[in-house]
Design an enzyme around this catalytic site. Structure first.
Site, PDB file in Angstrom:
ATOM      1  N   TYR A   1      15.533  31.993   4.770  1.00  0.00           N
ATOM      2  CA  TYR A   1      14.358  32.791   5.169  1.00  0.00           C
ATOM      3  C   TYR A   1      14.407  33.213   6.633  1.00  0.00           C
ATOM      4  O   TYR A   1      14.863  32.449   7.496  1.00  0.00           O
ATOM      5  CB  TYR A   1      13.089  31.962   4.969  1.00  0.00           C
ATOM      6  CG  TYR A   1      12.628  31.863   3.533  1.00  0.00           C
ATOM      7  CD1 TYR A   1      12.326  33.022   2.794  1.00  0.00           C
ATOM      8  CD2 TYR A   1      12.486  30.631   2.919  1.00  0.00           C
ATOM      9  CE1 TYR A   1      11.897  32.914   1.478  1.00  0.00           C
ATOM     10  CE2 TYR A   1      12.051  30.523   1.602  1.00  0.00           C
ATOM     11  CZ  TYR A   1      11.754  31.676   0.887  1.00  0.00           C
ATOM     12  OH  TYR A   1      11.333  31.580  -0.401  1.00  0.00           O
TER      13      TYR A   1
ATOM     14  N   LYS B   1       0.847  -1.197   0.000  1.00  0.00           N
ATOM     15  CA  LYS B   1       0.000   0.000   0.000  1.00  0.00           C
ATOM     16  C   LYS B   1       0.883   1.248   0.000  1.00  0.00           C
ATOM     17  O   LYS B   1       2.070   1.164   0.360  1.00  0.00           O
ATOM     18  CB  LYS B   1      -0.910  -0.018   1.222  1.00  0.00           C
ATOM     19  CG  LYS B   1      -0.141  -0.071   2.539  1.00  0.00           C
ATOM     20  CD  LYS B   1      -1.043  -0.485   3.688  1.00  0.00           C
ATOM     21  CE  LYS B   1      -0.272  -0.434   4.999  1.00  0.00           C
ATOM     22  NZ  LYS B   1      -0.949  -1.117   6.087  1.00  0.00           N
TER      23      LYS B   1
HETATM   24  C1  LIG Z   1      -0.255  -1.850   6.954  1.00  0.00           C
HETATM   25  C2  LIG Z   1      -0.831  -3.052   7.505  1.00  0.00           C
HETATM   26  C3  LIG Z   1      -0.014  -4.135   7.888  1.00  0.00           C
HETATM   27  C4  LIG Z   1       1.485  -4.090   7.897  1.00  0.00           C
HETATM   28  O1  LIG Z   1       1.948  -3.461   9.065  1.00  0.00           O
HETATM   29  P1  LIG Z   1       3.518  -3.282   9.355  1.00  0.00           P
HETATM   30  O2  LIG Z   1       3.554  -2.743  10.738  1.00  0.00           O
HETATM   31  O3  LIG Z   1       4.012  -2.321   8.361  1.00  0.00           O
HETATM   32  O4  LIG Z   1       4.126  -4.604   9.216  1.00  0.00           O
HETATM   33  C5  LIG Z   1      -0.634  -5.305   8.281  1.00  0.00           C
HETATM   34  N1  LIG Z   1      -1.981  -5.387   8.318  1.00  0.00           N
HETATM   35  C6  LIG Z   1      -2.791  -4.356   8.002  1.00  0.00           C
HETATM   36  C7  LIG Z   1      -4.258  -4.539   8.089  1.00  0.00           C
HETATM   37  C8  LIG Z   1      -2.245  -3.158   7.574  1.00  0.00           C
HETATM   38  O5  LIG Z   1      -3.045  -2.145   7.274  1.00  0.00           O
END
Ligand SMILES: *Cc1c(COP(=O)(O)O)cnc(C)c1O
Length: 823
Positions: free
Chosen positions: A718, A494
């Site tokens: 700045y 993702k």
């Molecule tokens: C993002 C996610 C993960 C992975 O989590 P990590 O801490 O990056 O390993 C696992 N399960 C769900 C439902 C997620 O949204």
């Protein structure tokens, strides 16, 4: 490898032969250990190796479907009637036995190289120096392990007259095997350092183990300036009656004495040997290059011929580029750059990377190839071989550049065009002939193919995020090692794979046989499908208006409410489909998406049972605090809840349902709860909660645009926030908060790494630029600046701005180009 009959093969690997009457293949001329690089037509045998994270036996049926007929196995239950099998105790040992058997058939000399550093460089340099006189077979890249060495030695055949192989070990006892396989006549011991020390009680023990490679050598090249080597190597040579070709840069008592005189960009080396002196130049000035060059020259002195004829080669030595670079090209192309050399072995390796990125025929595959030099092979034969390789790998078009390859254009049967020189190609270059392709750009150094890459590359901002694909594979393996071999792995890709790019990472993961990919929204999944990704993809947040895309692109939604279930079932029924795969999400305490009450779950079960539109693939939940020991009691409560819910759901359906709850930190801390699947995220990208040996995968870097000097009363940036401490040197770098570098790093809170120094960010970070205080360093325009990577960790950066590594990684903006590197 030379050709063997099945009985000869069985004898060589000391195995029992089970011949199938339906098998037509009766000879063997190639050993295959990676199921992904199998091709018809080369008389292959597949060795089902068992590694820490993979088991070759799992791929046998798949390979049989593709036409593979002969297998060496150690698991009797893998034997079937459709193939010819050779049963052995250990398949790795069998591969080593075959290599040792092959090695013994050839009488030409073999050089064996070991030591802590420089093995690959010395091997490549010796090849470059000697290839005008010898036809050399050598280890591809750094193939020096218990599997890499046999695969290298199996490349020996009658066409060569010299072998150069490297050997590497990580624990005691390993060199004995490698010695039997390489069986070198001449040895080179490079040096001894701290690498791979953990399995040895002392450096003496490690050195002694390395020396075992040379026990049957006629002569041994080594440097005496290290006391330990001097003592142990001299004793070893005496004991085994080996001629010493020892050398020094420090006036010790040795066969050869070198002296080195450094200039700004080269080093003049003088060799004193017996009553002769030789002078040669190398285009390097660093200590290790000088040491490596002296090893090569010392080797020449062991040859019967006069070394004078090789002296001019030393000035032309090149740094060894061990990595391929993968970049975004124009018109939806992907470029794989490999500009160092162009021999057949490195071509095969580059083609496998090309295949991995082309994701199942989806993108066209093109190769831009220069003349292949210094192989010693007959040219007609050579280019026919290249054509055969291209056919095997399904290359759609080749562009040959150079006088030799053009002269042999008739050797090519695939779609091909030829140019006499790079300039010729550049003159006739048409951008629109390169579309939706993966293009391998592979040329010998002198062809300067980086200029071709420049033409095909998307013009990018100088700030890049470099992603190391080898590190990614390493991290995946580290996690696999925590799991049972049968546990499925879903990788979270993702948010552009946590900011690391998207399709390139997904392609690599598909190539590595992960079971699922997971995206946040359907659009991300559609993009992966359009890029040729075929593994199952889960959509975590399936939105109503994306249902049609989910169905059309074979994505699998996560169902977290009754309403969603009802609506998605409708969409599936409108499309006239049945048994559409879905996943149920249970809320066990996170209070984010998910089914929470028993009542909700009962309703879901009833609704699912009422029609056959949907099938549950898996039931899962998510931990709220898997990384925090203080929350372990709560985490265990989540496990309990989850187990109860799963039990309730699974007993309501006649089919098998997968279950999973662990994210990365969960896998590290609660591996006993892996059930039959896990969801790997941040760990793959290099962040561990428990000091796992993960590698950093991303390096955010830019280059200095300008350097200026600032006087005591002046300020930088700045609002005049950048105060200098006396007369200062300031570097301007084209990266700002719009690239994702948090503005809280302003005013000396954040640092960068330039030429070996950590330097502070001075003044406020601007939108597209920032300034560094580089006082007291040699920083100059064009120098590389690292913001995170091997020298500054993402975790350190996250702490400085009060966030978590996740936000740093995903916050690097899309205008920062991702570049991928792979060995
Ligand atoms: C993002 C996610 C993960 C992975 O989590 P990590 O801490 O990056 O390993 C696992 N399960 C769900 C439902 C997620 O949204």
């Amino acid at each position: 490898m030379h050709t063997l009959s099945l009985t000869e093969l069985a004898a060589a690997v000391k195995g029992r032969l089970f011949v199938s009457p339906t098998v037509t293949q009766s000879i063997i001329s190639k050993a295959v250990t990676d199921s992904r690089t199998y091709f018809k037509g080369s008389n292959p045998v597949f060795f089902a190796l068992i590694g820490p994270s993979n088991n070759g036996h799992r791929y046998i049926l798949q390979l049989q479907e593709k036409g593979m007929q002969v297998f060496v196995v150690s698991d009797k239950s893998a034997i079937n009637k459709k193939g010819t099998f050779i049963l052995v105790d250990n398949t790795k040992t069998a591969l080593q036995n075959l290599a040792a058997f092959t090695r013994n058939r050839f009488k030409y000399p073999v050089i064996g190289i070991t030591g802590s550093n420089g093995k690959t460089i010395i091997k490549e340099w010796l090849h470059d120096i000697l290839s005008s006189e010898y036809k050399i077979v050598r280890s591809p890249k750094s193939y020096n392990s218990q599997v890499g060495v046999p695969l290298s030695v199996l490349l020996m055949n009658d066409e060569f007259d010299l072998g150069i192989f490297e050997a590497g070990i990580s624990e005691p006892g390993e060199m004995k095997n490698l010695e039997e396989i390489i069986s070198p006549n001449i040895g080179v011991l490079t040096n001894i350092g701290d690498a791979h020390q953990e399995n040895f009680v002392s450096t003496e023990q490690k050195l002694n183990e390395k020396l075992q490679l040379f026990k049957n050598c006629k002569s041994l090249v080594f440097r005496t300036d290290n006391d330990l080597i001097n003592r142990q190597a001299n004793e070893f040579c005496k004991k085994h009656k080996i001629e010493k070709i020892n050398w020094t840069l420090e006036n010790r008592e040795t066969a050869i004495r070198f002296s080195a005189e450094r200039n700004t960009d080269n080093t003049q080396i003088t060799a004193f040997y017996k009553d002769k002196t030789f002078k040669f130049t190398i285009p390097f000035t660093d200590d290790s290059a000088i040491e490596n060059a002296c090893h090569c020259f010392a080797y020449l002195l062991a040859l019967p011929e006069n070394p004078e004829k090789y002296i001019s080669k030393f000035a032309q030595l090149q740094p060894i580029a061990m990595r391929l670079e993968i970049k975004q090209g124009i018109n939806n192309c992907l470029l794989i750059n490999d500009y160092y050399n162009s021999d057949l072995n490195s071509l095969t390796i580059a083609l496998s990377v090309l295949q991995q990125q082309a994701a199942k025929e989806h993108l066209h595959k093109q190769v831009i190839l220069s003349d292949i030099q210094q192989t010693g092979l007959d040219k007609e034969f050579l280019y026919k071989k290249v054509d055969e390789l291209f056919r095997q790998w399904g290359i759609d078009r080749v562009i040959g550049i150079g006088p030799d390859i053009s002269a042999h254009k008739n050797a090519f049967t695939i779609d091909a065009e030829f140019y006499h020189s790079r300039a010729d190609f550049e003159e006739r270059f048409l951008r629109n002939k390169f579309n939706s392709s993966v293009i391998l750009i592979k040329g010998a150094r002198q062809f300067e193919f980086e200029k071709i890459s420049g033409l095909l590359q998307q013009k990018a901002h100088q700030t890049v995020l470099e992603i190391n694909l080898n590190a990614l594979i390493n991290n995946l393996t580290v996690f696999k090692n925590l799991l049972k071999p049968e546990t499925k792995i879903m990788v979270m890709v993702k948010a552009f794979s946590y900011g690391s790019g998207d399709v390139e990472i997904a392609r690599l993961l598909q190539y590595q046989n992960v079971d699922y990919l997971a995206v946040a929204v359907a659009d991300e999944g559609v993009q992966l499908r359009n890029a040729g990704i075929t593994v199952p993809i889960i959509v975590m947040n399936p939105e109503q208006n994306s249902f049609q895309n989910i169905i059309d692109y074979h994505l699998q939604p996560n169902i977290y409410s009754l309403e969603l279930l009802v609506n998605f079932t409708k969409a599936v029924s409108v499309n006239g489909l049945q048994n559409f795969p879905v996943h149920l999400k249970i809320d066990t305490g996170m209070n984010r998406l998910g089914l929470k009450t028993k009542h909700e779950i009962s309703e879901i079960i009833n609704s699912l049972k009422a029609s056959n539109r949907l099938t549950i693939q898996s039931v899962f939940s998510h931990l709220a605090g898997s990384d925090d020991p203080e929350l372990d009691e709560f985490t265990h409560h989540q496990f309990e809840q989850f187990e109860k819910c799963f039990e309730f759901i699974s007993k309501s359906f006649p089919y098998k349902i997968d279950r999973h709850i662990l994210n990365s930190a969960g896998i590290e801390r609660f591996p006993e709860k892996q059930y039959n699947m896990v969801r790997l995220g941040i760990g793959l990208y290099g962040i561990s909660q428990t000091d796992l040996p993960l590698e950093n995968i991303g390096t955010l870097k830019s280059t200095i645009s300008q350097v200026k000097s600032v006087k005591t009363n002046e300020t930088v940036g700045y609002n005049r926030k950048g105060k200098v401490n006396g007369r200062s040197k300031i570097a301007v770098v084209p990266i700002g908060y719009a690239d994702g570098l948090d503005r809280k790093l302003s005013n000396r809170n954040g640092q960068a790494f330039v030429n070996g120094n950590r330097v502070p960010i001075i003044g406020n970070i601007c939108m597209d630029m920032l300034m560094l205080d580089v006082s007291g360093t040699n920083a100059k325009p064009g120098d590389t600046v690292e913001f995170f990577g091997p020298n500054i960790s993402i975790t350190e950066l996250a702490e400085k701005v009060g966030t978590i590594p996740y936000e740093i990684l995903t916050g690097i903006s899309q205008r920062v180009k991702r570049i991928y590197v792979q060995e």
